[in-house]
Design a protein around this motif. Structure first.
Motif, PDB file in Angstrom:
ATOM      1  N   HIS A  53      -5.653  -4.654 -40.612  1.00 19.27           N
ATOM      2  CA  HIS A  53      -6.188  -5.246 -39.392  1.00 19.27           C
ATOM      3  C   HIS A  53      -5.555  -4.596 -38.153  1.00 19.27           C
ATOM      4  N   HIS A  57      -7.342  -2.200 -35.111  1.00 25.06           N
ATOM      5  CA  HIS A  57      -7.216  -2.358 -33.657  1.00 25.06           C
ATOM      6  C   HIS A  57      -6.668  -1.090 -33.001  1.00 25.06           C
ATOM      7  N   CYS A 123      -9.541 -11.389 -30.512  1.00 21.67           N
ATOM      8  CA  CYS A 123      -9.462 -11.138 -31.953  1.00 21.67           C
ATOM      9  C   CYS A 123      -9.785 -12.405 -32.737  1.00 21.67           C
ATOM     10  N   GLY A 124     -10.501 -12.235 -33.842  1.00 26.48           N
ATOM     11  CA  GLY A 124     -10.922 -13.380 -34.637  1.00 26.48           C
ATOM     12  C   GLY A 124      -9.848 -13.950 -35.553  1.00 26.48           C
ATOM     13  N   HIS A 129      -1.554  -9.859 -38.247  1.00 28.56           N
ATOM     14  CA  HIS A 129      -1.230  -8.462 -37.933  1.00 28.56           C
ATOM     15  C   HIS A 129       0.143  -8.123 -38.499  1.00 28.56           C
TER      16      HIS A 129
HETATM   17 ZN   LIG Z   1      -8.773  -8.433 -34.823  1.00 25.54          ZN
END
Ligand SMILES: [Zn+2]
Length: 174
Positions: A53, A57, A123-124, A129
């Motif tokens: 993830h 990004h 961000c969902g 992260h």
């Molecule tokens: Zn994200």
């Protein structure tokens, strides 16, 4: 189930690299989808999902800001199997022609202090992260790309027959 001679990718023989997944024509334009394969499918652990993830990004941000390439970038995103990424570009460049771009993209991860876009508005799943792990995978893949720049095997997929279901539909996957 039976196999027909419509050639697909033999996932048991895939090594990490930069591969053309498909080429589409949209009106007068050509669009190429690449598989950016980071790990060996089913042969080594897939990428940690939080690191994946973060790499999504960071590298999307890199690609969309690169002065030479930003206008050709259509899409960058992770594969559901967590073994690599999809990159969609305008045009129909050979994988070798985007080696330098991807090497620079993965090298850029090392210098990132904060993953871009990691807040609730952008961000969902902003808590999922892992920057240190993202750096580990990026360094490993960049070193691999650099060491194999002239190895043709990292630019061309091994082929196998495509699986067809009992009712005649072809199985597609990356
Ligand atoms: Zn994200």
């Amino acid at each position: 189930m039976e196999l027909i001679q419509s050639f697909s990718v033999d996932h048991t023989k895939i090594i990490p690299g930069i591969f053309v997944s498909r080429v589409d024509t949209l009106g007068d334009n050509t669009v190429t989808t690449y598989d950016i394969r980071v790990t060996r499918p089913n042969a080594e652990p897939a990428v940690d999902v939080a690191a994946m993830h973060s790499l999504e990004h960071i590298i999307a941000t890199f690609l969309r800001n690169d002065p030479d390439w930003k206008d050709q970038i259509i899409y960058w995103g992770p594969m559901g199997c967590l073994t690599g990424f999809y990159l969609i570009l305008k045009g129909n460049k050979a994988p070798k022609e985007i080696h330098d771009l991807l090497l620079r993209a993965f090298r850029s991860v090392e210098g990132v202090d904060v993953v871009p876009g990691t807040n609730e508005e952008n961000c969902g799943n902003y808590l999922m992260h892992n920057l240190p792990m993202a750096k580990w995978y990026a360094r490993k893949f960049a070193d691999y790309l650099a060491a194999n720049a002239d190895n043709d095997d990292i630019y061309e997929y091994p082929k196998t027959a495509r699986l067809v279901t009992d009712d005649g539909r072809q199985f597609h996957d990356s």
